[in-house]
Structure formats: C-alpha cells, structure tokens
Design a protein around this motif. Sequence first.
Motif, PDB file in Angstrom:
ATOM      1  N   UNK A   1     -23.551 -44.044  37.832  1.00 15.75           N
ATOM      2  CA  UNK A   1     -23.426 -43.568  36.438  1.00 15.75           C
ATOM      3  C   UNK A   1     -24.307 -42.347  36.151  1.00 15.75           C
ATOM      4  N   UNK A   2     -24.279 -41.308  37.038  1.00 19.04           N
ATOM      5  CA  UNK A   2     -25.228 -40.189  36.842  1.00 19.04           C
ATOM      6  C   UNK A   2     -25.175 -39.557  35.454  1.00 19.04           C
ATOM      7  N   UNK A   3     -23.993 -39.408  34.855  1.00 24.11           N
ATOM      8  CA  UNK A   3     -23.930 -38.708  33.559  1.00 24.11           C
ATOM      9  C   UNK A   3     -23.541 -39.611  32.394  1.00 24.11           C
ATOM     10  N   UNK A   4     -23.506 -40.941  32.629  1.00 18.43           N
ATOM     11  CA  UNK A   4     -23.092 -41.836  31.529  1.00 18.43           C
ATOM     12  C   UNK A   4     -24.035 -41.717  30.328  1.00 18.43           C
ATOM     13  N   UNK A   5     -25.327 -41.739  30.602  1.00 18.97           N
ATOM     14  CA  UNK A   5     -26.264 -41.744  29.475  1.00 18.97           C
ATOM     15  C   UNK A   5     -26.251 -40.414  28.720  1.00 18.97           C
ATOM     16  N   UNK A   6     -26.136 -39.302  29.456  1.00 14.94           N
ATOM     17  CA  UNK A   6     -26.047 -38.000  28.771  1.00 14.94           C
ATOM     18  C   UNK A   6     -24.821 -37.973  27.864  1.00 14.94           C
ATOM     19  N   UNK A   7     -23.723 -38.584  28.325  1.00 14.78           N
ATOM     20  CA  UNK A   7     -22.501 -38.634  27.517  1.00 14.78           C
ATOM     21  C   UNK A   7     -22.727 -39.470  26.258  1.00 14.78           C
ATOM     22  N   UNK A   8     -23.393 -40.614  26.423  1.00 18.98           N
ATOM     23  CA  UNK A   8     -23.694 -41.459  25.259  1.00 18.98           C
ATOM     24  C   UNK A   8     -24.594 -40.701  24.278  1.00 18.98           C
ATOM     25  N   UNK A   9     -25.575 -39.971  24.799  1.00 19.04           N
ATOM     26  CA  UNK A   9     -26.471 -39.214  23.903  1.00 19.04           C
ATOM     27  C   UNK A   9     -25.710 -38.135  23.139  1.00 19.04           C
TER      28      UNK A   9
ATOM     29  N   UNK B   1     -34.132 -49.853  22.246  1.00 22.31           N
ATOM     30  CA  UNK B   1     -35.352 -50.221  22.982  1.00 22.31           C
ATOM     31  C   UNK B   1     -35.024 -51.076  24.206  1.00 22.31           C
ATOM     32  N   UNK B   2     -33.863 -51.744  24.169  1.00 26.04           N
ATOM     33  CA  UNK B   2     -33.445 -52.547  25.328  1.00 26.04           C
ATOM     34  C   UNK B   2     -32.850 -51.653  26.422  1.00 26.04           C
ATOM     35  N   UNK B   3     -32.217 -50.550  26.000  1.00 26.71           N
ATOM     36  CA  UNK B   3     -31.532 -49.658  26.934  1.00 26.71           C
ATOM     37  C   UNK B   3     -32.454 -48.609  27.529  1.00 26.71           C
ATOM     38  N   UNK B   4     -33.528 -48.315  26.865  1.00 28.27           N
ATOM     39  CA  UNK B   4     -34.354 -47.170  27.242  1.00 28.27           C
ATOM     40  C   UNK B   4     -35.829 -47.492  27.043  1.00 28.27           C
ATOM     41  N   UNK B   5     -36.636 -47.075  28.026  1.00 27.78           N
ATOM     42  CA  UNK B   5     -38.085 -47.302  27.938  1.00 27.78           C
ATOM     43  C   UNK B   5     -38.769 -46.118  27.278  1.00 27.78           C
ATOM     44  N   UNK B   6     -38.022 -45.020  27.058  1.00 28.17           N
ATOM     45  CA  UNK B   6     -38.674 -43.797  26.568  1.00 28.17           C
ATOM     46  C   UNK B   6     -38.003 -43.272  25.305  1.00 28.17           C
ATOM     47  N   UNK B   7     -37.670 -44.222  24.427  1.00 29.38           N
ATOM     48  CA  UNK B   7     -37.158 -43.814  23.120  1.00 29.38           C
ATOM     49  C   UNK B   7     -35.758 -43.215  23.154  1.00 29.38           C
ATOM     50  N   UNK B   8     -35.004 -43.471  24.219  1.00 31.23           N
ATOM     51  CA  UNK B   8     -33.622 -43.012  24.262  1.00 31.23           C
ATOM     52  C   UNK B   8     -33.402 -41.831  25.197  1.00 31.23           C
TER      53      UNK B   8
ATOM     54  N   UNK C   1     -33.974 -41.624  28.636  1.00 34.32           N
ATOM     55  CA  UNK C   1     -33.276 -42.075  29.844  1.00 34.32           C
ATOM     56  C   UNK C   1     -32.849 -43.535  29.696  1.00 34.32           C
ATOM     57  N   UNK C   2     -31.807 -43.907  30.450  1.00 33.41           N
ATOM     58  CA  UNK C   2     -31.251 -45.272  30.420  1.00 33.41           C
ATOM     59  C   UNK C   2     -31.893 -46.071  31.539  1.00 33.41           C
ATOM     60  N   UNK C   3     -32.383 -47.262  31.213  1.00 36.23           N
ATOM     61  CA  UNK C   3     -33.014 -48.107  32.229  1.00 36.23           C
ATOM     62  C   UNK C   3     -31.994 -48.925  33.038  1.00 36.23           C
ATOM     63  N   UNK C   4     -30.723 -48.823  32.713  1.00 36.35           N
ATOM     64  CA  UNK C   4     -29.689 -49.524  33.481  1.00 36.35           C
ATOM     65  C   UNK C   4     -29.413 -50.945  33.017  1.00 36.35           C
TER      66      UNK C   4
ATOM     67  N   UNK D   1     -20.758 -50.066  30.284  1.00 37.64           N
ATOM     68  CA  UNK D   1     -20.010 -49.527  29.127  1.00 37.64           C
ATOM     69  C   UNK D   1     -19.989 -50.554  27.989  1.00 37.64           C
ATOM     70  N   UNK D   2     -19.685 -51.822  28.311  1.00 41.88           N
ATOM     71  CA  UNK D   2     -19.702 -52.855  27.264  1.00 41.88           C
ATOM     72  C   UNK D   2     -21.115 -53.032  26.699  1.00 41.88           C
ATOM     73  N   UNK D   3     -22.093 -53.070  27.601  1.00 45.81           N
ATOM     74  CA  UNK D   3     -23.449 -53.430  27.166  1.00 45.81           C
ATOM     75  C   UNK D   3     -24.073 -52.360  26.278  1.00 45.81           C
ATOM     76  N   UNK D   4     -23.827 -51.096  26.604  1.00 47.86           N
ATOM     77  CA  UNK D   4     -24.388 -50.028  25.766  1.00 47.86           C
ATOM     78  C   UNK D   4     -23.808 -50.133  24.358  1.00 47.86           C
ATOM     79  N   UNK D   5     -22.503 -50.396  24.282  1.00 53.77           N
ATOM     80  CA  UNK D   5     -21.888 -50.550  22.954  1.00 53.77           C
ATOM     81  C   UNK D   5     -22.453 -51.766  22.229  1.00 53.77           C
ATOM     82  N   UNK D   6     -22.570 -52.889  22.952  1.00 58.01           N
ATOM     83  CA  UNK D   6     -23.085 -54.100  22.301  1.00 58.01           C
ATOM     84  C   UNK D   6     -24.502 -53.857  21.782  1.00 58.01           C
ATOM     85  N   UNK D   7     -25.324 -53.195  22.597  1.00 59.22           N
ATOM     86  CA  UNK D   7     -26.719 -52.987  22.200  1.00 59.22           C
ATOM     87  C   UNK D   7     -26.821 -52.064  20.986  1.00 59.22           C
ATOM     88  N   UNK D   8     -25.961 -51.049  20.931  1.00 57.44           N
ATOM     89  CA  UNK D   8     -26.078 -50.070  19.849  1.00 57.44           C
ATOM     90  C   UNK D   8     -25.317 -50.473  18.589  1.00 57.44           C
ATOM     91  N   UNK D   9     -24.280 -51.306  18.764  1.00 51.03           N
ATOM     92  CA  UNK D   9     -23.415 -51.609  17.618  1.00 51.03           C
ATOM     93  C   UNK D   9     -23.639 -53.002  17.040  1.00 51.03           C
TER      94      UNK D   9
END
Length: 346
Positions: A192-200, A217-224, A226-229, A272-280
């Motif tokens: 997923x090299x560019x998934x997080x940049x796309x989400x941002x 805060x669950x997805x990122x350790x640095x305030x959004x 980078x994505x921690x996976x 893809x599901x988890x990022x949506x669940x965490x943010x929405x």
Amino acid sequence: SPGVEIQERIVRDGVDIEMYAPGAAKPVRAAFVVLVRNSELLGMKQAMRQIEDRFNSKFNYPYVFLNDVPFTDDFVAETTAMTRANVSYGVIPTEHWSYPAWINQTHALECRQSMEQQGVFYALSESYRHMCRFNSGFFFRHPLLSDIEYYWRIEPDVEYSCDIDYDPFLFMSRRGIKYGYTIALHEYPETIPTLWATVKNLIASRPGFVRHANGMAWLSEDGGDTYNGCHFWSNFEIGSLDFFRSKEYLAYFDYLDKAGGFFYERWGDAPVHAIAAALLLKKEEVHWFEDIGYYHNPWTNCPQSPESRLRCHCDPEKSAIHHYWASCTQSWLALPSSNSSQSAKG
Ligand code: GDP
Ligand code: MN
C-alpha cells in the motif's frame, strides 16, 4: 418482534438476547456472505460445518455465495446439503470484477512484476486484485444482498472454535454496532505505498469527512502524517451493509478506485475497510468479538476467560492478542470514547 417464535432468552454483557426457533422470521435481516471459488469446495464445507455446529444450526441464517464464474452443480449440491438454512448463489457482475476504463493495464502489469521482484505476497496475481477491489467496493451492492442489513463474512478453511450461544447480529443491532472483528493486525507497507497519501488527499479535499477524530490516533502515531498499518483482519467481519452503502463510504471508495492503487499496488480490502471504519465510525460502533474463537492461517482469536474452556477448542495462549503484530486491538480498546472527542471538538 411480533410473530417471532422465541425459544429462550439469555443475557450477555447486560444485553437481553432472544434465541429463536429455526425457520422463524428473524428480527434482523442478516446473512453469511461468502466469496469463494469452485476449487475451494472442501475447505468451504469444513468452515460451514463448524459455523453450523457452533452457531447456525440454532439460528438458521441464510448463506449468500458469490463467485466471479458460475458455481458448479457439485458446489451447489454439496454446500446446500450442509445446512437447513436458505442458500443462494450469485455471479458477480462483470463491472464489479474487471478493469475500470481509467486503469492502464500495461502499467498495471509492470507494477505487478516489480512487486514480484520485491517479494510481495500475491504480487503477480490479477485475480487477487479483483477480489480485494470487489470486497472493498462492491460486495454490498450485489442484488442477492439488497434486503440484507447485516452480513457475516466467511472464507473457506477457517475454523470456528467456540460455541456461540447468542446472536451476534442481534447483539450488534441492539447496540448500534456497525463493524465487528476478531483480529486486528499491521499491514505490509509494500502492498500500500500510496494508500495513505490518497486518503490524506481525500481528507484535504472533503472538509468534514473525518467524523471520528479518535480513530486517526489508531491509524497514525504522528497525528495523521503516516499510517501505522493497523487494520481489522477482514476474512472475519460482521458488519452493517448500510455503513458500506453510505454516501461517505461510497465517495471514499470511488476516490481510492480512481487513484488506481487496487491495480498499480495491491491495496487490500482490510486496510480499506478499517481506515473508513476508524474515520467514519465512533469507537462504540466497532466491536471486538473477544468471545468468538476463530482461526484463519496463521492467526487465532481465542477467548481468555476460564469459563470459555468449556465451549472452545482453541488455545488461549496462542491468541493473536498476545503478539505485537496484532497489538492494534489493544490500541483500539485504549482509544478514548467518542463522547469525549465530541466534547473536545466543541
Ligand atoms: P488471503 O486470505 O488474503 O490469503 O486470500 P484468499 O485466497 O483466502 O481469498 C480471500 C477470499 O476471496 C476467499 O474467500 C477466497 O475464496 C476468495 N477468492 C479469492 N480469489 C478469488 C477468485 O478469483 N474467485 C473467487 N470466486 N473467489 C476468490
Ligand atoms: Mn483467506
């Protein structure tokens, strides 16, 4: 609900649960949803046998089988024979399992070959990418699911190692839970090299998209940045189809789909599901089914309580929860409740 034949009631975590007779009209419109290949019939029967013995022979929820090619007569006959519940079989529409017009297929091939050089799992597989894209953006649109509110995803070869004596669908609908999981892991960054940049980019272009500030805060350790996976392992999911059918989720999926990463990289439906669940979703709308014993190679979820030894055949010591790679469950549970984030935002 009127007309439902209730056999007994149990209380689980303070929630009154109805157990109803096989064949009774259900208070929740729910189904098992299974994407599977004809060649996986034996593994499918194994998984169904356990689901039936551990849960569904008491509850009788229907199964919906989906496939990119028609199911064989043998597959239909042998899976139908595993259950008294209703079973239906659907072929996936071509536009849900093919290259969209904006994808450069020559470039996609080059990307697969270069991922193979890096040793990425399933690097060369085209079908794996169609599968991930289908599970990310299309399964909930299949006509066989049009009357269904909640789905429970099953794969061939999984194991259900504990008796489930209450109805997880009813449990979720009573509590307003939209997404349930058993195991939460870190993703391989090479997929997923560019998934997080796309989400941002999506977040920047759609003010108000993030409805659950704690989820970041669950997805990122640095305030959004980078994505921690962290993601919920999606081979097990019990979820609300209305969540996936929401205009926010559909806009999110479209944005990702246009970016091409399902084909130029190997974006998984789990992140893809988890990022949506965490943010929405709110923290309380996502539930860890600690009590459901589950195995999909190579990870297990096994309940820890001494009482569960009497209804399980798994080893609590082997539960993924003890492993650092699966620490995303603890970090989800450690999030502050969404009520506190609401008041912090004012
Ligand atoms: P993994 O769990 O990531 O290793 O991937 P799997 O091979 O288990 O695939 C995930 C799910 O999609 C399983 O239920 C498979 O049966 C299903 N699946 C994967 N590829 C295909 C395919 O090409 N056709 C169909 N019909 N199902 C597929
Ligand atoms: Mn699998």
